[in-house]
Design a protein around this motif. Structure first.
Motif, PDB file in Angstrom:
ATOM      1  N   THR A 183      92.567  67.288 117.532  1.00 56.12           N
ATOM      2  CA  THR A 183      91.498  66.775 116.794  1.00 56.12           C
ATOM      3  C   THR A 183      90.486  67.691 116.115  1.00 56.12           C
ATOM      4  OG1 THR A 183      90.019  66.797 118.811  1.00 56.12           O
ATOM      5  CG2 THR A 183      91.232  64.550 118.299  1.00 56.12           C
ATOM      6  N   ASP A 184      90.413  68.942 116.649  1.00 53.71           N
ATOM      7  CA  ASP A 184      89.545  70.004 116.211  1.00 53.71           C
ATOM      8  C   ASP A 184      90.383  70.392 114.876  1.00 53.71           C
ATOM      9  OD1 ASP A 184      87.781  69.933 118.417  1.00 53.71           O
ATOM     10  OD2 ASP A 184      89.067  71.454 119.401  1.00 53.71           O
ATOM     11  N   CYS A 185      91.716  70.650 114.964  1.00 55.93           N
ATOM     12  CA  CYS A 185      92.287  70.987 113.590  1.00 55.93           C
ATOM     13  C   CYS A 185      92.263  69.969 112.508  1.00 55.93           C
ATOM     14  CB  CYS A 185      93.755  71.115 114.115  1.00 55.93           C
ATOM     15  SG  CYS A 185      93.997  72.478 115.521  1.00 55.93           S
ATOM     16  N   LEU A 186      92.394  68.756 113.135  1.00 54.71           N
ATOM     17  CA  LEU A 186      92.297  67.676 112.028  1.00 54.71           C
ATOM     18  C   LEU A 186      90.845  67.724 111.463  1.00 54.71           C
ATOM     19  CD1 LEU A 186      94.235  64.504 113.468  1.00 54.71           C
ATOM     20  CD2 LEU A 186      94.763  66.063 111.655  1.00 54.71           C
ATOM     21  N   PHE A 187      89.715  67.960 112.216  1.00 56.35           N
ATOM     22  CA  PHE A 187      88.492  67.971 111.570  1.00 56.35           C
ATOM     23  C   PHE A 187      88.135  69.009 110.505  1.00 56.35           C
ATOM     24  CE2 PHE A 187      83.960  69.172 111.883  1.00 56.35           C
ATOM     25  CZ  PHE A 187      83.356  68.306 111.584  1.00 56.35           C
ATOM     26  N   PHE A 188      89.076  70.174 111.028  1.00 54.33           N
ATOM     27  CA  PHE A 188      88.975  71.481 109.773  1.00 54.33           C
ATOM     28  C   PHE A 188      89.632  71.077 108.845  1.00 54.33           C
ATOM     29  CE2 PHE A 188      91.156  75.070 108.132  1.00 54.33           C
ATOM     30  CZ  PHE A 188      89.957  75.701 107.756  1.00 54.33           C
ATOM     31  N   GLY A 189      90.942  70.112 108.741  1.00 54.66           N
ATOM     32  CA  GLY A 189      91.574  69.737 107.775  1.00 54.66           C
ATOM     33  C   GLY A 189      90.786  68.860 106.692  1.00 54.66           C
ATOM     34  N   ALA A 190      90.024  68.008 107.359  1.00 59.29           N
ATOM     35  CA  ALA A 190      89.212  66.943 106.614  1.00 59.29           C
ATOM     36  C   ALA A 190      88.037  67.726 105.741  1.00 59.29           C
ATOM     37  CB  ALA A 190      88.683  65.876 107.503  1.00 59.29           C
ATOM     38  N   ILE A 191      87.458  68.761 106.361  1.00 55.70           N
ATOM     39  CA  ILE A 191      86.581  69.422 105.736  1.00 55.70           C
ATOM     40  C   ILE A 191      87.090  70.228 104.540  1.00 55.70           C
ATOM     41  CG2 ILE A 191      84.688  71.368 106.004  1.00 55.70           C
ATOM     42  CD1 ILE A 191      84.338  70.483 109.105  1.00 55.70           C
ATOM     43  N   ILE A 192      88.168  71.004 104.920  1.00 53.60           N
ATOM     44  CA  ILE A 192      88.583  72.087 103.830  1.00 53.60           C
ATOM     45  C   ILE A 192      89.458  71.082 102.568  1.00 53.60           C
ATOM     46  CG2 ILE A 192      91.074  72.221 104.592  1.00 53.60           C
ATOM     47  CD1 ILE A 192      88.250  74.954 103.884  1.00 53.60           C
ATOM     48  N   SER A 193      89.756  69.773 102.858  1.00 57.05           N
ATOM     49  CA  SER A 193      90.359  69.223 101.947  1.00 57.05           C
ATOM     50  C   SER A 193      89.329  68.457 100.680  1.00 57.05           C
ATOM     51  CB  SER A 193      91.096  67.964 102.561  1.00 57.05           C
ATOM     52  OG  SER A 193      92.019  68.128 103.452  1.00 57.05           O
ATOM     53  N   ALA A 194      88.071  68.743 101.063  1.00 55.80           N
ATOM     54  CA  ALA A 194      87.021  68.392  99.859  1.00 55.80           C
ATOM     55  C   ALA A 194      86.944  69.436  98.991  1.00 55.80           C
ATOM     56  CB  ALA A 194      85.547  67.866 100.554  1.00 55.80           C
ATOM     57  N   THR A 195      87.733  69.484  98.021  1.00 58.38           N
ATOM     58  CA  THR A 195      87.711  70.670  97.034  1.00 58.38           C
ATOM     59  C   THR A 195      86.915  70.349  95.862  1.00 58.38           C
ATOM     60  OG1 THR A 195      89.553  69.979  95.899  1.00 58.38           O
ATOM     61  CG2 THR A 195      89.831  71.555  97.386  1.00 58.38           C
ATOM     62  N   ASP A 196      86.061  71.190  95.476  1.00 60.55           N
ATOM     63  CA  ASP A 196      85.080  70.804  94.206  1.00 60.55           C
ATOM     64  C   ASP A 196      85.326  71.672  93.150  1.00 60.55           C
ATOM     65  OD1 ASP A 196      83.659  68.515  95.036  1.00 60.55           O
ATOM     66  OD2 ASP A 196      82.320  69.770  96.091  1.00 60.55           O
ATOM     67  N   PRO A 197      86.213  71.289  92.031  1.00 61.68           N
ATOM     68  CA  PRO A 197      86.505  72.232  90.974  1.00 61.68           C
ATOM     69  C   PRO A 197      85.328  72.114  89.846  1.00 61.68           C
ATOM     70  CG  PRO A 197      87.762  70.263  90.785  1.00 61.68           C
ATOM     71  CD  PRO A 197      86.808  70.072  91.999  1.00 61.68           C
ATOM     72  N   VAL A 198      84.184  72.609  90.171  1.00 61.73           N
ATOM     73  CA  VAL A 198      83.049  72.738  89.409  1.00 61.73           C
ATOM     74  C   VAL A 198      83.137  73.564  88.031  1.00 61.73           C
ATOM     75  CG1 VAL A 198      80.539  73.197  89.096  1.00 61.73           C
ATOM     76  CG2 VAL A 198      81.441  71.981  91.475  1.00 61.73           C
ATOM     77  N   THR A 199      83.762  74.844  88.473  1.00 58.89           N
ATOM     78  CA  THR A 199      84.019  75.718  87.586  1.00 58.89           C
ATOM     79  C   THR A 199      84.885  75.407  86.246  1.00 58.89           C
ATOM     80  OG1 THR A 199      83.240  77.565  88.940  1.00 58.89           O
ATOM     81  CG2 THR A 199      84.404  78.178  86.932  1.00 58.89           C
ATOM     82  N   VAL A 200      86.016  74.868  87.116  1.00 56.42           N
ATOM     83  CA  VAL A 200      87.388  74.156  86.262  1.00 56.42           C
ATOM     84  C   VAL A 200      86.727  73.267  85.404  1.00 56.42           C
ATOM     85  CG1 VAL A 200      89.353  73.438  86.306  1.00 56.42           C
ATOM     86  CG2 VAL A 200      88.953  74.942  87.878  1.00 56.42           C
ATOM     87  N   LEU A 201      85.915  72.218  85.792  1.00 54.05           N
ATOM     88  CA  LEU A 201      85.379  71.036  85.024  1.00 54.05           C
ATOM     89  C   LEU A 201      84.492  71.510  83.917  1.00 54.05           C
ATOM     90  CD1 LEU A 201      84.660  68.411  87.723  1.00 54.05           C
ATOM     91  CD2 LEU A 201      86.321  68.478  85.916  1.00 54.05           C
ATOM     92  N   ALA A 202      83.768  72.885  84.320  1.00 52.63           N
ATOM     93  CA  ALA A 202      82.901  73.563  83.139  1.00 52.63           C
ATOM     94  C   ALA A 202      83.654  73.895  82.025  1.00 52.63           C
ATOM     95  CB  ALA A 202      81.946  74.584  83.634  1.00 52.63           C
ATOM     96  N   ILE A 203      84.859  74.580  82.393  1.00 46.30           N
ATOM     97  CA  ILE A 203      85.586  75.314  81.518  1.00 46.30           C
ATOM     98  C   ILE A 203      86.454  74.158  80.834  1.00 46.30           C
ATOM     99  CG2 ILE A 203      87.550  76.744  81.019  1.00 46.30           C
ATOM    100  CD1 ILE A 203      86.904  78.334  83.548  1.00 46.30           C
ATOM    101  N   PHE A 204      86.872  73.093  81.393  1.00 50.39           N
ATOM    102  CA  PHE A 204      87.319  71.975  80.591  1.00 50.39           C
ATOM    103  C   PHE A 204      86.525  71.321  79.313  1.00 50.39           C
ATOM    104  CE2 PHE A 204      91.190  70.543  83.485  1.00 50.39           C
ATOM    105  CZ  PHE A 204      91.722  71.763  83.408  1.00 50.39           C
ATOM    106  N   ASN A 205      85.219  71.288  79.972  1.00 50.17           N
ATOM    107  CA  ASN A 205      84.419  70.683  78.980  1.00 50.17           C
ATOM    108  C   ASN A 205      83.832  71.751  77.891  1.00 50.17           C
ATOM    109  OD1 ASN A 205      82.418  68.682  78.249  1.00 50.17           O
ATOM    110  ND2 ASN A 205      80.758  69.525  79.324  1.00 50.17           N
ATOM    111  N   GLU A 206      84.094  72.972  77.902  1.00 49.29           N
ATOM    112  CA  GLU A 206      83.898  73.808  76.905  1.00 49.29           C
ATOM    113  C   GLU A 206      85.138  73.927  75.940  1.00 49.29           C
ATOM    114  OE1 GLU A 206      82.536  77.580  78.122  1.00 49.29           O
ATOM    115  OE2 GLU A 206      80.584  76.859  78.921  1.00 49.29           O
ATOM    116  N   LEU A 207      86.292  73.796  76.320  1.00 49.74           N
ATOM    117  CA  LEU A 207      87.616  74.093  75.937  1.00 49.74           C
ATOM    118  C   LEU A 207      87.967  72.651  74.993  1.00 49.74           C
ATOM    119  CD1 LEU A 207      89.446  76.297  77.972  1.00 49.74           C
ATOM    120  CD2 LEU A 207      88.007  77.077  76.077  1.00 49.74           C
TER     121      LEU A 207
END
Length: 317
Positions: A196-220
């Protein structure tokens, strides 16, 4: 003693002012840098990367350039209580002093805590980000999103957010569980790590936020469907990861072996997952509908200041 307390309060106020001024200057410098990059059409480095470099430079200056001042005189040993207390009242010669618990400190970090009060004050609090900075960002992104492209790709977005985040959680959790088992076999790990500890880590690390990628997409001016897919998945996978982690924490099997599989506890976790997600979805939808109705029927556009204030308040809601 009163004079010493007043001096300490004054010094704390001064450090708070300096830390706030540091944050404001960093934000001002970041905004001016973004303007310069857009004005000069700089392509070799994105402004978000330079903002991180600014933060690193200021952090190094505060870490190694400020004097070591601390209000920690000495550490006192206390007997172990049956439960943890969040507030401590100390009676010193009839005067009561209140101390608030900030959290447990590992033995290796005692020296860094006692060395520099200024560094502790400017250490960024995640609660400030989640409760103050993040809501207007998400509100603005949702408000300015092209609805047609978002709802046209809603099925794909939901598949990526729900199925993709769940698959990522279990894959990462199983990989971590295998690594933990391997480390135990070679004698590199003595602590206990459960599945369950490993699953908890997997749940946390799966929430990716591509903020920089979205900013670049918006500009391009990238493809609108690609932008909608990436933005929708990045917004919804946060909610899925939060509910997943809450369900994993709520998994408490009955009996002595609290880390064995229990069908009743599993279905309870699934019920908690569905309950929290449906409740959050309903609250978000109601907030959005109320905001739309208020702005439509009150004609707040005639008063831009009131309209802006309401938008901020509704986003924080």
């Amino acid at each position: 003693e009163e004079i010493v307390s007043e001096k300490q309060a004054e010094e704390s106020h001064r450090q708070d002012s300096v830390s706030l001024l540091t944050f404001i200057l960093l934000l001002t410098l970041t905004i001016l840098t973004i303007w310069l990059f857009k004005h000069r059409r700089v392509r070799f480095l994105h402004e978000t990367g330079l903002a991180m470099i600014y933060g690193l430079i200021v952090g190094v200056i505060l870490r190694y350039g400020t004097p070591a001042t601390s209000g920690h005189d000495k550490s006192l040993s206390c007997t172990q209580e049956d439960r943890a207390f969040s507030t401590l009242l100390v009676n010193v010669s009839g005067k009561f002093f209140e101390y608030t618990l900030k959290g447990e400190i590992s033995p290796g970090k005692i020296n860094s805590v006692e060395q520099n009060d200024m560094l502790r004050k400017v250490t960024f609090d995640p609660e400030v980000f989640f409760n103050i900075l993040l809501p207007p960002i998400i509100f603005h992104a949702g408000y300015s999103l092209k609805k047609r492209h978002f709802f046209r790709n809603l099925g794909s977005i939901l598949a990526y957010a729900f199925l993709g985040t769940a698959v990522s959680c279990f894959i990462i959790g199983n990989l971590m569980y295998g690594v933990v088992k391997l480390m135990k076999l070679v004698g590199q790990l003595s602590d206990k790590f459960y599945y369950t500890d490993c699953l908890f880590f997997g749940a946390i690390i799966s929430a990716t936020d591509p903020v920089t990628v979205l900013a670049i997409f918006n500009e391009l001016h990238a493809d609108v469907d690609l932008y909608a897919l990436l933005f929708g998945e990045s917004v919804l996978n946060d909610a899925v990861a939060i509910v997943l982690s809450s369900s994993i924490v709520a998994y408490q099997p009955a009996g002595l072996n609290t880390h064995a599989f229990d069908a009743a506890a599993f279905f309870k976790s699934v019920g908690i997952f569905l309950g929290i997600f449906s409740g959050s979805f309903t609250m978000g939808a109601v907030t959005g509908v109320v905001t739309a109705l208020v702005t439509k029927f009150t004609k707040l556009h005639c008063f831009p200041l009131l309209e802006t204030a309401l938008f901020f308040l509704m986003s924080w809601s």
